[in-house]
Design a protein around this motif. Structure first.
Motif, mmCIF file in Angstrom:
data_model
loop_
_atom_site.group_PDB
_atom_site.id
_atom_site.type_symbol
_atom_site.label_atom_id
_atom_site.label_comp_id
_atom_site.label_asym_id
_atom_site.label_seq_id
_atom_site.Cartn_x
_atom_site.Cartn_y
_atom_site.Cartn_z
ATOM 1 N N ASP A 88 0.802 -1.230 0.000
ATOM 2 C CA ASP A 88 0.000 0.000 0.000
ATOM 3 C C ASP A 88 0.833 1.277 0.000
ATOM 4 N N TYR A 89 1.800 1.384 0.880
ATOM 5 C CA TYR A 89 2.590 2.616 0.963
ATOM 6 C C TYR A 89 3.483 2.801 -0.260
ATOM 7 N N GLU A 117 1.380 3.976 -3.408
ATOM 8 C CA GLU A 117 1.046 5.402 -3.358
ATOM 9 C C GLU A 117 2.238 6.278 -3.741
#
Length: 67
Positions: A37-38, A41
């Protein structure tokens, strides 16, 4: 979420971003696409990020299949 059939097994994946393709995978029975996820992004402005669900994930057709 998109899907594709490979060897009679439905696999699910997601795509975010634009640019050159970048494929992220995960391994092991205790991880899934959320571990990225990080990272997704932070790179999706520069890459077309594809992150598939693994075949051991509950979203695949045959989660008990031996590989």
């Amino acid at each position: 979420m998109a899907e594709v059939e490979i060897n009679n097994t439905q696999l699910f994946y997601s795509v975010k971003g634009e640019g050159e393709p970048l494929v992220l995978t995960h391994g092991g029975p205790f991880s899934d696409h959320r571990i990225w996820d990080y990272q997704i992004e932070s790179v999706m402005d520069h890459y077309n990020v594809l992150y598939p669900q693994g075949t051991v994930n509950s979203m695949a057709d045959d989660p008990g299949r031996q590989w």
